[in-house]
Structures are given as C-alpha cells and as structure tokens.
Motif scaffolding. Structure first.
Motif, PDB file in Angstrom:
ATOM      1  N   GLN A 106       5.376  15.026  10.362  1.00 22.16           N
ATOM      2  CA  GLN A 106       5.407  16.468  10.145  1.00 22.16           C
ATOM      3  C   GLN A 106       4.245  16.924   9.266  1.00 22.16           C
ATOM      4  O   GLN A 106       3.679  17.994   9.478  1.00 22.16           O
ATOM      5  CB  GLN A 106       6.739  16.860   9.484  1.00 22.16           C
ATOM      6  N   THR A 107       3.895  16.092   8.281  1.00 21.43           N
ATOM      7  CA  THR A 107       2.851  16.496   7.331  1.00 21.43           C
ATOM      8  C   THR A 107       1.465  16.519   7.955  1.00 21.43           C
ATOM      9  O   THR A 107       0.530  17.045   7.369  1.00 21.43           O
ATOM     10  CB  THR A 107       2.857  15.536   6.118  1.00 21.43           C
ATOM     11  N   GLU A 160      -4.780   7.567  -1.227  1.00 20.26           N
ATOM     12  CA  GLU A 160      -4.585   6.901  -2.516  1.00 20.26           C
ATOM     13  C   GLU A 160      -5.260   7.683  -3.644  1.00 20.26           C
ATOM     14  O   GLU A 160      -4.716   7.806  -4.749  1.00 20.26           O
ATOM     15  CB  GLU A 160      -5.122   5.471  -2.445  1.00 20.26           C
ATOM     16  N   LYS A 161      -6.459   8.223  -3.371  1.00 22.24           N
ATOM     17  CA  LYS A 161      -7.128   9.065  -4.376  1.00 22.24           C
ATOM     18  C   LYS A 161      -6.300  10.316  -4.646  1.00 22.24           C
ATOM     19  O   LYS A 161      -6.199  10.776  -5.788  1.00 22.24           O
ATOM     20  CB  LYS A 161      -8.528   9.458  -3.887  1.00 22.24           C
ATOM     21  N   LEU A 162      -5.711  10.852  -3.566  1.00 25.31           N
ATOM     22  CA  LEU A 162      -4.916  12.076  -3.701  1.00 25.31           C
ATOM     23  C   LEU A 162      -3.675  11.818  -4.562  1.00 25.31           C
ATOM     24  O   LEU A 162      -3.299  12.659  -5.387  1.00 25.31           O
ATOM     25  CB  LEU A 162      -4.512  12.576  -2.310  1.00 25.31           C
ATOM     26  N   VAL A 163      -3.051  10.662  -4.394  1.00 33.63           N
ATOM     27  CA  VAL A 163      -1.878  10.313  -5.206  1.00 33.63           C
ATOM     28  C   VAL A 163      -2.265  10.250  -6.680  1.00 33.63           C
ATOM     29  O   VAL A 163      -1.514  10.678  -7.557  1.00 33.63           O
ATOM     30  CB  VAL A 163      -1.266   8.975  -4.729  1.00 33.63           C
ATOM     31  N   GLU A 164      -3.451   9.711  -6.969  1.00 33.64           N
ATOM     32  CA  GLU A 164      -3.909   9.637  -8.357  1.00 33.64           C
ATOM     33  C   GLU A 164      -4.153  11.030  -8.937  1.00 33.64           C
ATOM     34  O   GLU A 164      -3.858  11.300 -10.105  1.00 33.64           O
ATOM     35  CB  GLU A 164      -5.196   8.815  -8.433  1.00 33.64           C
ATOM     36  N   LEU A 165      -4.690  11.933  -8.077  1.00 38.92           N
ATOM     37  CA  LEU A 165      -5.013  13.282  -8.552  1.00 38.92           C
ATOM     38  C   LEU A 165      -3.789  14.184  -8.606  1.00 38.92           C
ATOM     39  O   LEU A 165      -3.662  15.031  -9.500  1.00 38.92           O
ATOM     40  CB  LEU A 165      -6.075  13.906  -7.636  1.00 38.92           C
ATOM     41  N   GLN A 166      -2.886  14.040  -7.631  1.00 41.60           N
ATOM     42  CA  GLN A 166      -1.704  14.901  -7.556  1.00 41.60           C
ATOM     43  C   GLN A 166      -0.465  14.035  -7.372  1.00 41.60           C
ATOM     44  O   GLN A 166       0.127  13.987  -6.294  1.00 41.60           O
ATOM     45  CB  GLN A 166      -1.839  15.882  -6.394  1.00 41.60           C
ATOM     46  N   SER A 167      -0.070  13.362  -8.425  1.00 39.70           N
ATOM     47  CA  SER A 167       1.077  12.448  -8.338  1.00 39.70           C
ATOM     48  C   SER A 167       2.398  13.186  -8.160  1.00 39.70           C
ATOM     49  O   SER A 167       3.421  12.583  -7.847  1.00 39.70           O
ATOM     50  CB  SER A 167       1.147  11.570  -9.596  1.00 39.70           C
ATOM     51  N   ALA A 199       4.408  15.910  -2.899  1.00 40.30           N
ATOM     52  CA  ALA A 199       5.103  15.128  -1.863  1.00 40.30           C
ATOM     53  C   ALA A 199       4.167  14.803  -0.705  1.00 40.30           C
ATOM     54  O   ALA A 199       4.238  13.718  -0.117  1.00 40.30           O
ATOM     55  CB  ALA A 199       6.320  15.904  -1.356  1.00 40.30           C
ATOM     56  N   LYS A 200       3.253  15.725  -0.397  1.00 43.94           N
ATOM     57  CA  LYS A 200       2.378  15.515   0.749  1.00 43.94           C
ATOM     58  C   LYS A 200       1.475  14.311   0.551  1.00 43.94           C
ATOM     59  O   LYS A 200       1.188  13.573   1.494  1.00 43.94           O
ATOM     60  CB  LYS A 200       1.522  16.767   0.996  1.00 43.94           C
ATOM     61  N   SER A 201       1.026  14.068  -0.677  1.00 39.67           N
ATOM     62  CA  SER A 201       0.137  12.933  -0.919  1.00 39.67           C
ATOM     63  C   SER A 201       0.846  11.613  -0.600  1.00 39.67           C
ATOM     64  O   SER A 201       0.239  10.688  -0.039  1.00 39.67           O
ATOM     65  CB  SER A 201      -0.351  12.950  -2.375  1.00 39.67           C
ATOM     66  N   TYR A 202       2.144  11.515  -0.910  1.00 36.87           N
ATOM     67  CA  TYR A 202       2.904  10.294  -0.612  1.00 36.87           C
ATOM     68  C   TYR A 202       3.159  10.161   0.892  1.00 36.87           C
ATOM     69  O   TYR A 202       3.127   9.059   1.443  1.00 36.87           O
ATOM     70  CB  TYR A 202       4.225  10.298  -1.381  1.00 36.87           C
ATOM     71  N   LEU A 203       3.378  11.269   1.556  1.00 40.10           N
ATOM     72  CA  LEU A 203       3.598  11.232   2.997  1.00 40.10           C
ATOM     73  C   LEU A 203       2.328  10.796   3.737  1.00 40.10           C
ATOM     74  O   LEU A 203       2.382  10.029   4.695  1.00 40.10           O
ATOM     75  CB  LEU A 203       4.056  12.602   3.501  1.00 40.10           C
ATOM     76  N   LEU A 204       1.175  11.296   3.275  1.00 39.54           N
ATOM     77  CA  LEU A 204      -0.091  10.879   3.884  1.00 39.54           C
ATOM     78  C   LEU A 204      -0.328   9.381   3.686  1.00 39.54           C
ATOM     79  O   LEU A 204      -0.730   8.668   4.614  1.00 39.54           O
ATOM     80  CB  LEU A 204      -1.254  11.675   3.282  1.00 39.54           C
ATOM     81  N   LYS A 205      -0.063   8.908   2.488  1.00 41.54           N
ATOM     82  CA  LYS A 205      -0.259   7.490   2.192  1.00 41.54           C
ATOM     83  C   LYS A 205       0.671   6.628   3.048  1.00 41.54           C
ATOM     84  O   LYS A 205       0.260   5.577   3.580  1.00 41.54           O
ATOM     85  CB  LYS A 205      -0.029   7.218   0.711  1.00 41.54           C
ATOM     86  N   ALA A 206       1.917   7.050   3.215  1.00 37.92           N
ATOM     87  CA  ALA A 206       2.862   6.287   4.029  1.00 37.92           C
ATOM     88  C   ALA A 206       2.427   6.258   5.490  1.00 37.92           C
ATOM     89  O   ALA A 206       2.489   5.213   6.164  1.00 37.92           O
ATOM     90  CB  ALA A 206       4.257   6.898   3.900  1.00 37.92           C
TER      91      ALA A 206
END
Length: 518
Positions: free
Chosen positions: A14-15, A120-127, A130-137
């Motif tokens: 969905q993301t 992974e960079k996005l997770v570091e910047l915006q922990s 929710a979208k950053s975790y969905l993209l990483k998954a």
C-alpha cells in the motif's frame, strides 16, 4: 524455470502506491530560494513520472534532487519507493514482456538493494515515521530474488532464504510498532507477514517435496546441478546456462538480455542445498557425470586444434568459438591442461602434439576468453573422438631415449648441452644488440617492430630450462627461431636429444643469416 518473484499482494504494498509531495516551506539552511525551487521542480517532475509508472525517469529526477539536497526525507522516501516499484515490475514480467523489452539496466535485486539503502537512511532520519519502516520491509522482501525451496505459498515454492527475508521484514515492522503502536498500516503488515511465515513453516513438516520437473534444468532436462538463477528468475545448471550463452547473451527461456559471466555469477546456494538434501542419490550421479567431463583422466586430453606447439613455449590465445569456450570452462574447473594439435596434409589430426597449461584466464564481457598458455610435454595421439563439439584424445606420453647415467654417452650429451647453452646466450645477446641498433636507426613503424623483437627475446630467455635437463633444453633451443609447423612437428617426433640440439643450433645460424633450412 520460473521462480516465485515476490510476496503475495499485501498491505505492505500500500505504501508504494503513491509518493509524498515536496513542500517549499521545509527549506534547508545554506540553500538559496532559487536552489530550493529547483529541487521542488525536480521532485515534482519525479512525482509525475512515478504516478505515470515511468519509474526510471522518476528515479533520475529524485537522484538529481538528492545530489543538491542530500539526506532530505521526502526525496529519500520517494526514490526508495520508485526503486522498489521498478524492482517489483521487473520481477513480475512475463516471458512475452521480456522479449518486447529486454532487461538491459540494473538487475531487479540491485534495484531492491538501492531501495533498501534509501529506506535505511530514512529510518535513521525519521524513526517515528511508519512509512520508513514499511519501505524498508518491502525492500527486504525483494533484496534477493527467491529460488526453489521446501515451502509452498499460494501454490508456489518458497525458499528457506525467502522465509528469512520474511522474518527480517517482520522484525522491521515490529520495530516500527514500538515507535508507533497505533499505526494501522504497520499492524496490517505484521498480520500479513505472520500469516505467510506461519503457513509456510507449517507446511514444511509435511515431508520432502515430490520429485517432478520443477527441479529439472530446462536445457539438459536433468536434475539441476550447480544451479544458477538468472536476474529474470529462471534457474539452470551453471554449465548448461553458459554453454547456451556462448551463442548469445539472452536467457534461454524468456530471451531477456543477460549481463552475467561465469566469474560474476554465483551458484544459488539455497536451491543447491535443497536439491542435494532431498535427492542425494540423483545429485551424486549428476556430480559424477559432471566430474567426468572436467577430469578426463591421466591419459585423456581435450584438444585445441590450431597449430604445432613444442615444449617450453609461452603465448596468449583468444578463445572465441563456442565449442572451445565450453572446453576452456571445463578445463578451468579441472587441471587447467589441454593438448594443442594440428591437422596434417590429409585433414586428419597429426600423430604428435603437445600438452599446454593455462596459466592465466580472463573471461571477457562478450563471452570470449583471453588465456595465456605454457607448453609442457609432448604426446602421441592413440585415438580421438568428438565430445560436445571439440576433440578429446587418448594419448601416450613421449620422452627421449636417453643414455644411462654414468656412461660416456651421457657425459658427452651433457657437455653438448652446456656448449649449446653458451651458444644460445651469445646468440640472444647479438640478437638483442641488433634489435636495439635498429630501434635507434629506423622509422616509427619499424621501431615498434624491433621493440617487439626485444620483448620476444626477453620472454623466450626467461623460459630457458636448466641445462641439467637436456631434453627440455633442446626444445627451448628450437623456440629461439621461428620455425614452420612441419619443422616443429619433426622436432616432436625426434627422440634423440643430441640430434634436436644439433638442429636447434643450425636453426640459430640460419636465423642469424636471415634464412631458413629447407
């Protein structure tokens, strides 16, 4: 054979359906208003391309924006989504689509890896996003394209390696829920991943997979041996795939253009382990069959039919014929040795030939091999036959008839060898001096010719064997002069070391005088 290319449609996807718009008010210190406006236009154009499914253009716009304003969360998020979307597209392509638009850019797994880096960079910047975790998954699930395995999912086989990816993606979603426990998208994604993982693991206890043609190579129609999975998702025996690619760099099934080589393409370890574990006897038979091709035996040699070679020579070869590419690949898996032979005046293989060792082998992007060889020992061909397009021969190794140690004849031969060593060194010194003199007194083209003469003399001089081995020395002596194939063939036939040394010295005198013995 086709692999399961991506997880079933789920809330994870969905993301990826849309990207975020860039807001100018989120300016960055150090950048002018005009620069920020230019970044805004790049992201805007990238978003338009994304929504029109022109992912390559979208990635280009986002990358240009990132070069100016690196580390921006919106740019990284949008580019990650584009990388993942285009990776999914390539992995889902049908064979007919592959023919109309062959894959000529980055591989799907490489695109997924790039998407993962941005996520992974996005997770570091915006922990807290929710979208950053969905993209990483999502990127985790696509990072390694799945291969055959023990587990079934929606009627398709799922590998142990892919199950590990599901577990990693699940861990990413759990990390996101620790930050935002009320996120509906993260909760739905976790539920989907857990149902996939548990159903697959539950089915793994039902026993070994049934032996069917899903485990066969579509080229040799036998059980896959040393399987390789192409970027387009098809698996073949490694040797079968590259034998096919000798005639064109396309996938044998879907005709996707492949930019892989034996040096850069690795064995599908998961698939190999699964096949080896579940069909051990048949796999052992395939291994024995393969070994028989690359380990011919003590008195069996594959033949490269080109020219007469005598021991103590070294030179490069360009291997371009498909049959000899196959032969070289098999030789490099074995003892690196082959025979070099020539056709006689009747069109048959000459009786005598020489073994050579491949000391350097460089695979080229177009499938050719650049190799360097050194000639070792001579042999007589007892009989030969065709094998996959090239010749293989049963051989008898030939040596000179030497006088016994301690006899006067042996002492005489040894003294003759020492004398010939001095003559050869003097000849090389005079030849080098003449070439240097010509270099200083000739035009440019002739200068390069004389330089090559110097280089050849140096390379031959390095190959000189010890005079304590008169037989090898006698062959080396003959390599100093440029002899016709028929003359080199006579040298292979001769089993009298003293006679070969005598001829070698005559050859040198004739070479120095600028003519040859007839």
């Amino acid at each position: 054979m086709a692999s399961s290319l991506s997880p079933s449609p789920s809330s994870l996807d969905q993301t990826l359906r849309d990207v975020d718009d860039y807001v100018l008010e989120n300016g960055s210190e150090g950048l002018s208003r005009d620069t920020l406006h230019y970044v805004y236009e790049l992201v805007k154009n990238g978003n338009v391309a994304f929504r029109e499914n022109r992912m390559e253009e979208a990635i280009n716009f986002y990358s240009r924006a990132n070069n100016i304003k690196s580390g921006d969360p919106i740019i990284l998020s949008n580019r990650s989504a584009a990388y993942i979307r285009i990776s999914q597209y390539f992995m889902h392509r049908t064979p007919s689509s592959s023919e109309r638009r062959p894959l000529s850019g980055l591989e799907p797994t490489t695109l997924a890896e790039l998407g993962l880096k941005d996520a992974e960079k996005l997770v570091e910047l915006q922990s807290n996003s929710a979208k950053s975790y969905l993209l990483k998954a999502n990127a985790f699930l696509l990072e390694n394209s799945p291969t055959l395995g023990l587990y079934l999912l929606d009627g398709e086989l799922l590998s142990e390696g892919q199950l590990e990816k599901y577990e990693k993606a699940r861990d990413v979603i759990l990390s996101g829920l620790q930050v935002d426990p009320f996120s509906n998208s993260l909760r739905a994604s976790l539920q989907n991943l857990e149902s996939v993982s548990s159903s697959s693991r539950g089915m793994s206890t039902h026993g070994h997979p049934e032996r069917n043609d899903d485990f066969d190579c579509t080229l040799c129609l036998k059980l896959l041996y040393e399987p390789v999975t192409t970027p387009c998702g098809h698996s073949f025996c490694c040797s079968c795939l590259f034998q096919s690619m000798d005639r064109g760099n396309k996938c044998p099934l879907c005709r996707t253009v492949l930019f892989i080589s034996p040096r850069t393409c690795s064995i599908s370890v998961t698939l190999k382990n699964i096949i080896q574990k579940n069909f051990p006897e048949e796999y052992a038979e395939r291994k024995q069959e393969h070994d028989s091709l690359i380990k011919a035996g003590v008195d069996l040699l594959p033949l490269f039919v080109m020219d007469v070679v005598i021991p103590c020579q070294r030179f490069p070869l360009n291997i371009f014929e498909p049959r000899y590419r196959l032969m070289v690949r098999r030789i490099m898996e074995g003892n690196h040795r082959m025979g070099m032979a020539i056709l006689d005046s009747t069109g048959s293989l000459a009786e005598f030939a020489c073994e050579v060792e491949i000391t350097e082998c460089e695979p080229l992007p177009d499938g050719r091999f650049y190799i360097e060889i050194e000639s070792r020992r001579r042999f007589r061909i007892i009989h030969s036959w065709d094998q996959d397009g090239y010749r293989v021969a049963e051989v008898e190794w030939i040596q000179d008839i030497m006088p016994p140690e301690g006899t006067s004849e042996r002492d005489t031969l040894q003294q003759q060898t020492y004398n010939a060593v001095e003559d050869a060194r003097s000849w090389i010194a005079r030849a080098k001096e003449a070439a240097r003199h010509d270099c200083c007194n000739t035009k440019l083209l002739e200068y390069h010719t004389d330089q090559r003469k110097l280089e050849r003399l140096a390379s031959v001089e390095v190959m000189m064997p010890s005079p304590k081995d008169p037989e090898r020395f006698s062959f080396w002596l003959a390599t100093l002069s440029n002899r016709r194939p028929a003359e080199r063939l006579d040298l292979l036939r001769i089993r009298d070391t003293a006679e070969r040394i005598r001829r070698g010295l005559i050859f040198l005198r004739q070479e120095e005088q600028g003519c040859r013995i007839q």
